[in-house]
Design a protein around this motif. Structure first.
Motif, PDB file in Angstrom:
ATOM      1  N   GLU A  56       0.838  -1.202   0.000  1.00  0.00           N
ATOM      2  CA  GLU A  56       0.000   0.000   0.000  1.00  0.00           C
ATOM      3  C   GLU A  56       0.873   1.253   0.000  1.00  0.00           C
ATOM      4  OE1 GLU A  56      -3.639   2.039   2.578  1.00  0.00           O
ATOM      5  OE2 GLU A  56      -2.398   0.490   3.494  1.00  0.00           O
ATOM      6  N   VAL A  57       1.893   1.258   0.853  1.00  0.00           N
ATOM      7  CA  VAL A  57       2.822   2.395   0.899  1.00  0.00           C
ATOM      8  C   VAL A  57       3.539   2.537  -0.439  1.00  0.00           C
ATOM      9  CG1 VAL A  57       4.903   3.306   2.002  1.00  0.00           C
ATOM     10  CG2 VAL A  57       3.119   2.233   3.397  1.00  0.00           C
ATOM     11  N   PHE A  58       3.948   1.415  -1.021  1.00  0.00           N
ATOM     12  CA  PHE A  58       4.648   1.419  -2.305  1.00  0.00           C
ATOM     13  C   PHE A  58       3.788   2.054  -3.392  1.00  0.00           C
ATOM     14  CE2 PHE A  58       5.619  -0.728  -6.360  1.00  0.00           C
ATOM     15  CZ  PHE A  58       6.972  -0.493  -6.474  1.00  0.00           C
ATOM     16  N   VAL A  59       2.514   1.648  -3.472  1.00  0.00           N
ATOM     17  CA  VAL A  59       1.625   2.183  -4.508  1.00  0.00           C
ATOM     18  C   VAL A  59       1.347   3.661  -4.267  1.00  0.00           C
ATOM     19  CG1 VAL A  59      -0.674   2.024  -5.545  1.00  0.00           C
ATOM     20  CG2 VAL A  59       0.584  -0.059  -4.997  1.00  0.00           C
ATOM     21  N   ILE A  60       1.109   4.032  -3.019  1.00  0.00           N
ATOM     22  CA  ILE A  60       0.845   5.446  -2.713  1.00  0.00           C
ATOM     23  C   ILE A  60       2.047   6.304  -3.082  1.00  0.00           C
ATOM     24  CG2 ILE A  60       0.483   7.102  -0.839  1.00  0.00           C
ATOM     25  CD1 ILE A  60      -1.333   5.052   0.480  1.00  0.00           C
ATOM     26  N   ASN A  61       3.252   5.826  -2.779  1.00  0.00           N
ATOM     27  CA  ASN A  61       4.454   6.568  -3.170  1.00  0.00           C
ATOM     28  C   ASN A  61       4.528   6.738  -4.677  1.00  0.00           C
ATOM     29  OD1 ASN A  61       5.563   7.111  -0.652  1.00  0.00           O
ATOM     30  ND2 ASN A  61       6.679   5.195  -0.558  1.00  0.00           N
ATOM     31  N   GLY A  62       4.151   5.687  -5.423  1.00  0.00           N
ATOM     32  CA  GLY A  62       4.136   5.792  -6.876  1.00  0.00           C
ATOM     33  C   GLY A  62       3.149   6.824  -7.371  1.00  0.00           C
ATOM     34  N   ILE A  63       1.963   6.836  -6.776  1.00  0.00           N
ATOM     35  CA  ILE A  63       0.932   7.810  -7.160  1.00  0.00           C
ATOM     36  C   ILE A  63       1.400   9.227  -6.831  1.00  0.00           C
ATOM     37  CG2 ILE A  63      -1.409   8.622  -6.669  1.00  0.00           C
ATOM     38  CD1 ILE A  63      -2.183   5.685  -6.188  1.00  0.00           C
ATOM     39  N   ILE A  64       2.001   9.397  -5.660  1.00  0.00           N
ATOM     40  CA  ILE A  64       2.517  10.713  -5.286  1.00  0.00           C
ATOM     41  C   ILE A  64       3.559  11.174  -6.295  1.00  0.00           C
ATOM     42  CG2 ILE A  64       3.906  11.950  -3.582  1.00  0.00           C
ATOM     43  CD1 ILE A  64       2.501  10.306  -1.416  1.00  0.00           C
ATOM     44  N   GLY A  65       4.422  10.264  -6.725  1.00  0.00           N
ATOM     45  CA  GLY A  65       5.438  10.627  -7.708  1.00  0.00           C
ATOM     46  C   GLY A  65       4.840  11.134  -8.995  1.00  0.00           C
ATOM     47  N   VAL A  66       3.751  10.498  -9.445  1.00  0.00           N
ATOM     48  CA  VAL A  66       3.089  10.934 -10.677  1.00  0.00           C
ATOM     49  C   VAL A  66       2.471  12.321 -10.493  1.00  0.00           C
ATOM     50  CG1 VAL A  66       1.243  10.420 -12.325  1.00  0.00           C
ATOM     51  CG2 VAL A  66       2.647   8.556 -11.426  1.00  0.00           C
ATOM     52  N   HIS A  67       1.790  12.517  -9.365  1.00  0.00           N
ATOM     53  CA  HIS A  67       1.198  13.842  -9.095  1.00  0.00           C
ATOM     54  C   HIS A  67       2.284  14.909  -8.944  1.00  0.00           C
ATOM     55  CE1 HIS A  67      -3.007  12.840  -8.840  1.00  0.00           C
ATOM     56  NE2 HIS A  67      -2.831  11.939  -7.888  1.00  0.00           N
ATOM     57  N   LEU A  68       3.359  14.551  -8.267  1.00  0.00           N
ATOM     58  CA  LEU A  68       4.412  15.516  -7.994  1.00  0.00           C
ATOM     59  C   LEU A  68       5.095  15.969  -9.279  1.00  0.00           C
ATOM     60  CD1 LEU A  68       5.444  16.787  -5.393  1.00  0.00           C
ATOM     61  CD2 LEU A  68       7.170  14.989  -5.251  1.00  0.00           C
ATOM     62  N   ASN A  69       5.193  15.060 -10.227  1.00  0.00           N
ATOM     63  CA  ASN A  69       5.809  15.387 -11.506  1.00  0.00           C
ATOM     64  C   ASN A  69       5.071  16.503 -12.231  1.00  0.00           C
ATOM     65  OD1 ASN A  69       7.823  14.814 -13.569  1.00  0.00           O
ATOM     66  ND2 ASN A  69       6.128  14.005 -14.775  1.00  0.00           N
ATOM     67  N   GLN A  70       3.768  16.602 -11.981  1.00  0.00           N
ATOM     68  CA  GLN A  70       2.947  17.666 -12.580  1.00  0.00           C
ATOM     69  C   GLN A  70       2.641  18.785 -11.586  1.00  0.00           C
ATOM     70  OE1 GLN A  70       1.937  17.833 -15.897  1.00  0.00           O
ATOM     71  NE2 GLN A  70       3.418  16.141 -16.093  1.00  0.00           N
ATOM     72  N   LYS A  71       3.342  18.775 -10.457  1.00  0.00           N
ATOM     73  CA  LYS A  71       3.179  19.805  -9.417  1.00  0.00           C
ATOM     74  C   LYS A  71       1.750  19.844  -8.863  1.00  0.00           C
ATOM     75  CE  LYS A  71       7.434  20.909 -10.171  1.00  0.00           C
ATOM     76  NZ  LYS A  71       8.488  20.406  -9.249  1.00  0.00           N
ATOM     77  N   GLU A  72       1.103  18.676  -8.831  1.00  0.00           N
ATOM     78  CA  GLU A  72      -0.243  18.583  -8.243  1.00  0.00           C
ATOM     79  C   GLU A  72      -0.067  18.340  -6.745  1.00  0.00           C
ATOM     80  OE1 GLU A  72      -2.204  16.790 -12.344  1.00  0.00           O
ATOM     81  OE2 GLU A  72      -1.657  15.440 -10.704  1.00  0.00           O
ATOM     82  N   LEU A  73       0.317  19.406  -6.057  1.00  0.00           N
ATOM     83  CA  LEU A  73       0.826  19.275  -4.698  1.00  0.00           C
ATOM     84  C   LEU A  73      -0.272  18.991  -3.680  1.00  0.00           C
ATOM     85  CD1 LEU A  73       3.448  22.154  -4.809  1.00  0.00           C
ATOM     86  CD2 LEU A  73       3.823  19.717  -5.167  1.00  0.00           C
ATOM     87  N   SER A  74      -1.487  19.477  -3.921  1.00  0.00           N
ATOM     88  CA  SER A  74      -2.580  19.221  -2.976  1.00  0.00           C
ATOM     89  C   SER A  74      -2.893  17.731  -2.892  1.00  0.00           C
ATOM     90  CB  SER A  74      -3.834  19.994  -3.385  1.00  0.00           C
ATOM     91  OG  SER A  74      -3.613  21.384  -3.300  1.00  0.00           O
ATOM     92  N   ALA A  75      -2.898  17.075  -4.052  1.00  0.00           N
ATOM     93  CA  ALA A  75      -3.142  15.629  -4.071  1.00  0.00           C
ATOM     94  C   ALA A  75      -2.022  14.897  -3.336  1.00  0.00           C
ATOM     95  CB  ALA A  75      -3.249  15.129  -5.513  1.00  0.00           C
TER      96      ALA A  75
END
Length: 368
Positions: free
Chosen positions: A177-196
């Motif tokens: 679960e932590v692994f997948v969430i970190n992956g999702i955060i990385g995708v959002h962070l790449n587009q500067k979607e910081l709130s997500a």
């Protein structure tokens, strides 16, 4: 030139996910080879970055009909897709995945083969294959499709956390679960979607507020959002956790020092940042983040000669650890600033990399 950016904290590959099926078997067998055909060899090749050798091994096993059980085919299939992905052959990897039925199909369950797997139930699909299936659209430029799949995978993992929690076997799924969430955060962070990003990491931190790495990641996101005081507060919590638990290993002590150095870097106090990174390197000569960022700080201090020496010495001393695209890109950028004949210097570096780098190293990082 990238330093220890928040993105780098989340875009990771966990080789432990490669061999574990969705219903782990490893606790029932003495070795990886008991789990699947010559699995130890595949794992060793993956650890060394020998992705082309993996493709050859999979092709040979298929051609010689060495894979006798259904789950063997799935494990080798997963390594094949992973190797193609690591080699940036995304179209081929996607075509491989598309050749499968729905991963939830009954044909991929142990109970579909009672004579082969007596008294065994559950899915035989390796978790990493589900991960690659979710990630592939992003690699092909279909970001929203990929995000949708990643969130579906997160729902799947959370359902397993709940299910396994009821029978007392939940630790593996919580890590996933932590692994997948970190992956999702990385995708959002790449587009500067910081709130997500902030919402996801706060959810994790609320459930495990004693994990120094997790709280550090919260601080990195706060820093990206311009909330320097919030980041400092998170980093202070990290320091308190490490000191409270009496963590004496270099890993957590370096985490605290790197957090301090990031705050100094934001404040352009590069001298203090260098001091923190030097302490990290003294504790752990293989701390590539500290090595890379010390070099950048020296460059910002207009000490280009020493900044180059830091990276060159690291590559010479620990090439298998230090050889990554970010470090090489930064070194080549410094060559361009320092030398008129930087093309020749970069070609020498590129020739050396070709001899020692793993198969998936991006040779374009030398920018020749």
């Amino acid at each position: 030139m990238d330093s220890d950016t928040p993105e780098s904290q989340f875009l990771t590959t966990d080789l432990q996910t490669l061999t574990l099926s969705t219903d782990p078997l490893t606790d029932q067998f003495g070795s990886l080879n008991d789990l699947a055909h010559e699995l130890a060899s595949l794992q060793d090749l993956a650890t060394r970055g020998s992705w082309r050798s993996i493709l050859d091994k999979v092709a040979r096993a298929r051609a010689q009909s060495l894979l006798n059980k259904p789950h063997d085919h799935l494990v080798y299939f997963t390594y094949n897709v992973l190797a193609l992905t690591k080699l940036r052959r995304f179209t081929e990897a996607a075509a491989e995945i598309d050749s499968l039925e729905d991963l939830s199909s009954s044909r991929y369950r142990y109970e579909a083969y009672p004579k082969v797997y007596p008294n065994r139930v559950g899915s035989m699909v390796p978790f990493s294959l589900r991960w690659l299936d979710a990630l592939m659209p992003i690699k092909l430029g279909r970001r929203q499709d990929g995000l949708d799949r990643l969130y579906c995978l997160l729902d799947f993992v959370r359902s397993k956390v709940k299910e396994k929690g009821e029978i007392g076997s939940v630790a593996v799924w919580k890590r996933r679960e932590v692994f997948v969430i970190n992956g999702i955060i990385g995708v959002h962070l790449n587009q500067k979607e910081l709130s997500a990003c902030l919402s996801l990491i706060k959810d994790l931190a609320s459930r495990d507020h004693t994990d120094p790495v997790l709280v550090s990641k919260l601080g990195y996101i706060q820093m990206q959002m311009g909330d320097l005081e919030g980041a400092k507060s998170s980093f202070n919590v990290v320091q308190g956790l490490v000191e409270k638990e009496g963590q004496v290993g270099s890993e957590f002590r370096n985490l605290v020092s790197r957090n301090k150095a990031l705050v100094y870097m934001v404040g352009k106090d590069y001298v203090s940042a260098v001091r923190e990174y030097e302490e990290c390197i003294e504790r752990d000569h293989n701390d590539v983040v500290a090595i890379n960022n010390k070099s950048l700080c020296l460059m910002y201090l207009r000490d280009l000669s020493d900044s180059i020496k830091v990276l060159e010495n690291a590559l010479e001393r620990v090439p298998t650890v230090a050889l990554n695209e970010t470090l090489v890109v930064n070194l080549c950028s410094m060559y361009e600033l320092a030398y008129v004949n930087h093309g020749e210097v970069k070609r020498t570096l590129s020739s050396w990399i070709a001899r020692v780098a793993p198969d998936d190293f991006d040779s374009a990082s030398t920018r020749i």
